[in-house]
Design an enzyme around this catalytic site. Structure first.
Site, PDB file in Angstrom:
ATOM      1  N   SER A 105       4.674  -0.210  -3.557  1.00 59.37           N
ATOM      2  CA  SER A 105       4.675   1.235  -3.310  1.00 59.37           C
ATOM      3  C   SER A 105       6.052   1.827  -3.618  1.00 59.37           C
ATOM      4  O   SER A 105       6.160   2.918  -4.181  1.00 59.37           O
ATOM      5  CB  SER A 105       4.347   1.518  -1.843  1.00 59.37           C
ATOM      6  OG  SER A 105       3.113   0.955  -1.507  1.00 59.37           O
TER       7      SER A 105
ATOM      8  N   GLU B 170      -2.590   0.992  -8.274  1.00 55.73           N
ATOM      9  CA  GLU B 170      -2.176   2.277  -8.866  1.00 55.73           C
ATOM     10  C   GLU B 170      -1.854   3.296  -7.772  1.00 55.73           C
ATOM     11  O   GLU B 170      -2.143   4.493  -7.900  1.00 55.73           O
ATOM     12  CB  GLU B 170      -3.208   2.774  -9.878  1.00 55.73           C
ATOM     13  CG  GLU B 170      -3.350   1.758 -11.007  1.00 55.73           C
ATOM     14  CD  GLU B 170      -3.940   2.277 -12.278  1.00 55.73           C
ATOM     15  OE1 GLU B 170      -3.859   3.481 -12.540  1.00 55.73           O
ATOM     16  OE2 GLU B 170      -4.485   1.440 -13.027  1.00 55.73           O
TER      17      GLU B 170
ATOM     18  N   GLN C 179     -25.397  -3.068   4.568  1.00 55.62           N
ATOM     19  CA  GLN C 179     -26.165  -2.881   5.805  1.00 55.62           C
ATOM     20  C   GLN C 179     -27.636  -2.572   5.493  1.00 55.62           C
ATOM     21  O   GLN C 179     -28.544  -3.108   6.139  1.00 55.62           O
ATOM     22  CB  GLN C 179     -25.540  -1.736   6.617  1.00 55.62           C
ATOM     23  CG  GLN C 179     -26.050  -1.617   8.035  1.00 55.62           C
ATOM     24  CD  GLN C 179     -25.627  -2.797   8.916  1.00 55.62           C
ATOM     25  OE1 GLN C 179     -24.731  -3.552   8.562  1.00 55.62           O
ATOM     26  NE2 GLN C 179     -26.311  -2.984  10.022  1.00 55.62           N
TER      27      GLN C 179
HETATM   28  C1  FAD Z   1      -5.699  -7.083  -8.145  1.00 60.11           C
HETATM   29  C2  FAD Z   1      -4.445  -6.299  -8.337  1.00 60.11           C
HETATM   30  C3  FAD Z   1      -4.119  -5.804  -9.594  1.00 60.11           C
HETATM   31  C4  FAD Z   1      -2.924  -5.110  -9.788  1.00 60.11           C
HETATM   32  N1  FAD Z   1      -2.577  -4.717 -11.057  1.00 60.11           N
HETATM   33  C5  FAD Z   1      -1.320  -4.226 -11.263  1.00 60.11           C
HETATM   34  C6  FAD Z   1      -0.856  -3.978 -12.596  1.00 60.11           C
HETATM   35  O1  FAD Z   1      -1.576  -4.181 -13.589  1.00 60.11           O
HETATM   36  N2  FAD Z   1       0.417  -3.543 -12.748  1.00 60.11           N
HETATM   37  C7  FAD Z   1       1.244  -3.308 -11.692  1.00 60.11           C
HETATM   38  O2  FAD Z   1       2.380  -2.914 -11.913  1.00 60.11           O
HETATM   39  N3  FAD Z   1       0.819  -3.512 -10.415  1.00 60.11           N
HETATM   40  C8  FAD Z   1      -0.433  -3.974 -10.185  1.00 60.11           C
HETATM   41  N4  FAD Z   1      -0.869  -4.218  -8.900  1.00 60.11           N
HETATM   42  C9  FAD Z   1       0.055  -3.969  -7.787  1.00 60.11           C
HETATM   43  C10 FAD Z   1      -0.370  -2.801  -6.902  1.00 60.11           C
HETATM   44  O3  FAD Z   1      -0.174  -1.592  -7.579  1.00 60.11           O
HETATM   45  C11 FAD Z   1       0.423  -2.898  -5.593  1.00 60.11           C
HETATM   46  O4  FAD Z   1      -0.105  -4.002  -4.888  1.00 60.11           O
HETATM   47  C12 FAD Z   1       0.342  -1.633  -4.775  1.00 60.11           C
HETATM   48  O5  FAD Z   1       1.047  -0.593  -5.406  1.00 60.11           O
HETATM   49  C13 FAD Z   1       0.895  -1.829  -3.350  1.00 60.11           C
HETATM   50  O6  FAD Z   1       2.141  -2.441  -3.383  1.00 60.11           O
HETATM   51  P1  FAD Z   1       2.435  -3.713  -2.427  1.00 60.11           P
HETATM   52  O7  FAD Z   1       1.344  -4.678  -2.643  1.00 60.11           O
HETATM   53  O8  FAD Z   1       3.821  -4.164  -2.658  1.00 60.11           O
HETATM   54  O9  FAD Z   1       2.304  -3.133  -0.949  1.00 60.11           O
HETATM   55  P2  FAD Z   1       3.458  -2.392  -0.128  1.00 60.11           P
HETATM   56  O10 FAD Z   1       4.125  -1.390  -0.972  1.00 60.11           O
HETATM   57  O11 FAD Z   1       4.307  -3.431   0.505  1.00 60.11           O
HETATM   58  O12 FAD Z   1       2.602  -1.662   0.996  1.00 60.11           O
HETATM   59  C14 FAD Z   1       2.085  -2.338   2.140  1.00 60.11           C
HETATM   60  C15 FAD Z   1       1.389  -1.291   3.010  1.00 60.11           C
HETATM   61  O13 FAD Z   1       2.358  -0.318   3.461  1.00 60.11           O
HETATM   62  C16 FAD Z   1       1.921   0.982   3.069  1.00 60.11           C
HETATM   63  N5  FAD Z   1       3.101   1.794   2.743  1.00 60.11           N
HETATM   64  C17 FAD Z   1       4.121   1.470   1.918  1.00 60.11           C
HETATM   65  N6  FAD Z   1       5.011   2.465   1.856  1.00 60.11           N
HETATM   66  C18 FAD Z   1       4.539   3.456   2.641  1.00 60.11           C
HETATM   67  C19 FAD Z   1       4.999   4.769   2.997  1.00 60.11           C
HETATM   68  N7  FAD Z   1       6.124   5.275   2.480  1.00 60.11           N
HETATM   69  N8  FAD Z   1       4.267   5.500   3.851  1.00 60.11           N
HETATM   70  C20 FAD Z   1       3.110   5.004   4.358  1.00 60.11           C
HETATM   71  N9  FAD Z   1       2.615   3.793   4.063  1.00 60.11           N
HETATM   72  C21 FAD Z   1       3.324   3.034   3.212  1.00 60.11           C
HETATM   73  C22 FAD Z   1       1.021   0.772   1.866  1.00 60.11           C
HETATM   74  O14 FAD Z   1       0.153   1.869   1.680  1.00 60.11           O
HETATM   75  C23 FAD Z   1       0.307  -0.502   2.260  1.00 60.11           C
HETATM   76  O15 FAD Z   1      -0.738  -0.210   3.146  1.00 60.11           O
HETATM   77  C24 FAD Z   1      -2.066  -4.872  -8.687  1.00 60.11           C
HETATM   78  C25 FAD Z   1      -2.414  -5.342  -7.410  1.00 60.11           C
HETATM   79  C26 FAD Z   1      -3.564  -6.068  -7.228  1.00 60.11           C
HETATM   80  C27 FAD Z   1      -3.876  -6.614  -5.854  1.00 60.11           C
END
Ligand code: FAD
Length: 402
Positions: free
Chosen positions: A155, A386, A359
């Protein structure tokens, strides 16, 4: 459902003592309906057979993606001049919905290649880069990947740990990218990396990296809850020399490039979520008419009817949000807020609808043959990638309050 259906929506926007009207006529063109039908037929004949096995064994739908490329679905919105189909974003939404009803693992490849890779290349790259990289991707001869996320940066995409040090003729790329869709099958990777940490997000660049460049390795495939047929990997870069000619835009444009590209990407994922919801809903309606309890089809029990009514209403609202975002994009309007609203809402609808579809199926919903359990697992990712639902709310509120 769309045929002969006419949507009209008047959006009245008030601001700065000015008011103006934007008239949206969503009567689909013959071409849009033909594309939708083609995607529907493809999903039924090419994606449906084997979808359960591909999910079970995490098998990438390579043959199906090749055919989608030959049919022009991988470069849908790219101009024919660069090998694309020259279609609009509304057509893209229609296609994403149809493919995602059956196989969200295949549709995410279509979404990433179209909106995260081809769109960025066509909009922001120079002619030489377009000829070399965009043309084969738009023709579907190759697929691409968009590489922003890292182990420590999802994020919070500004905290990039991957570095691209300016060495004169080339950038020296080091770091790890996480969760990269198409990671194991792509030929072209758009990699976001920090060049000048002192400049923060203005010191980030976007580089075009080719598979096979020395020092670039692809990690093992992730074992996922949903979209298991899609190909998700971490990528490692160790002293990869990326020519300066492969930088997208001016020095420091990388973060803006990523954010602008993701705006369009969100329309694709919103439409994917819409399709997952619509697929589960169609299966639930069919099953409710067939399954008998207490001497009548369960569709005649009001509890089931109300579930179907809620599903249909919410799916229709999600569809309108997706089409509005696409329409704004097609008409050169700002679509950031609309794309985030569409993704936020459609992904929540996908999750809720698929849970209810399971369900409606009772115990049969819990086993693989009936497809709805897969759709429920696939729905979850649309709330995460995304930009998570929480991040969409940040984008929407920022737009509202600016
Ligand atoms: C199957 C899959 C395919 C993907 N494909 C790609 C790809 O092709 N290219 C790419 O670059 N990425 C890709 N991603 C990555 C994806 O975009 C990230 O997993 C996503 O953006 C969330 O980042 P994170 O997993 O680090 O979670 P984090 O950023 O660590 O977030 C953890 C939780 O905290 C919440 N959170 C974080 N910051 C805040 C805030 N400021 N306020 C409130 N809540 C917050 C989030 O909403 C989430 O619930 C993919 C992920 C998966 C699982």
């Amino acid at each position: 459902m769309f045929n002969n259906f006419y949507y009209a929506c008047i959006v009245i926007i008030f601001g700065d003592n000015q008011s103006y009207k934007l008239y949206m006529n969503f009567e689909f063109t013959e071409e849009q309906l033909m594309i939708k039908q083609a995607a529907h037929d493809f999903a039924e004949t090419e994606l449906k057979p084997g979808v359960i096995e591909r999910d079970e064994h995490q098998k990438f739908p390579a043959e199906q993606i090749k055919k989608l490329g030959e049919l022009g679905f991988l470069g849908m919105m790219v101009s024919p001049q660069y090998g694309g189909s020259g279609l609009d974003a509304v057509s893209y939404v229609l296609v994403m919905e149809e493919l995602s009803k059956i196989d969200a693992s295949a549709s995410v490849v279509v979404s990433v290649n179209n909106s995260l890779v081809c769109y960025g290349l066509e909009k922001y790259c120079n002619e030489e880069q377009k000829q070399k990289y965009l043309v084969p991707l738009a023709k579907g001869e190759q697929i691409g990947a968009f590489c922003l996320s890292e182990p420590e940066a999802g994020s919070d995409a500004t905290s990039q740990h991957t570095t691209a040090i300016d060495m004169g003729d080339y950038y020296l790329l080091n770091g790890t990218k996480n969760w990269i869709t198409n990671g194991g099958n792509a030929s072209t990777y758009l990699v976001i990396a920090q060049t000048d940490a002192a400049k923060g997000h203005k010191g980030i660049n976007a580089l075009i990296v080719e598979r096979g460049m020395e020092g670039f390795t692809v990690g093992p495939k992730e074992n996922k809850l949903g979209i298991r047929g899609s190909d998700t990997h971490s990528l490692m870069f160790s002293d990869v020399k990326v020519p300066k000619a492969n930088r997208i835009g001016e020095d420091g444009f990388g973060f803006k490039f990523a954010m602008k590209t993701l705006e369009g990407g969100r329309i694709g994922i919103a439409a994917q979520a819409l399709g997952i919801a619509a697929g589960a809903y169609e299966l639930a309606v069919k099953y409710a008419k067939e399954r008998q309890t207490f001497g009548k089809p369960i569709a005649q029990h009001q509890a089931i009817q109300f579930k179907l009514a809620d599903m249909a209403t919410e799916i229709e609202a999600a569809r309108l949000l997706c089409l509005k975002a696409a329409w704004l994009k097609d008409h050169g309007q700002d679509y950031a807020q609309a794309a985030s609203m569409a993704k936020l809402f459609a992904s929540e609808v996908a999750m809720k609808t698929t849970v209810e579809a399971v369900q409606v199926h009772g115990g049969y919903g819990f086993v693989k043959e009936y497809h709805v359990e897969r759709l429920m697992r696939d729905a979850k990712i649309t709330q995460i990638y995304e930009g998570t639902s929480e991040i969409q709310k940040i984008v929407i509120s920022r737009e509202i309050l600016k």
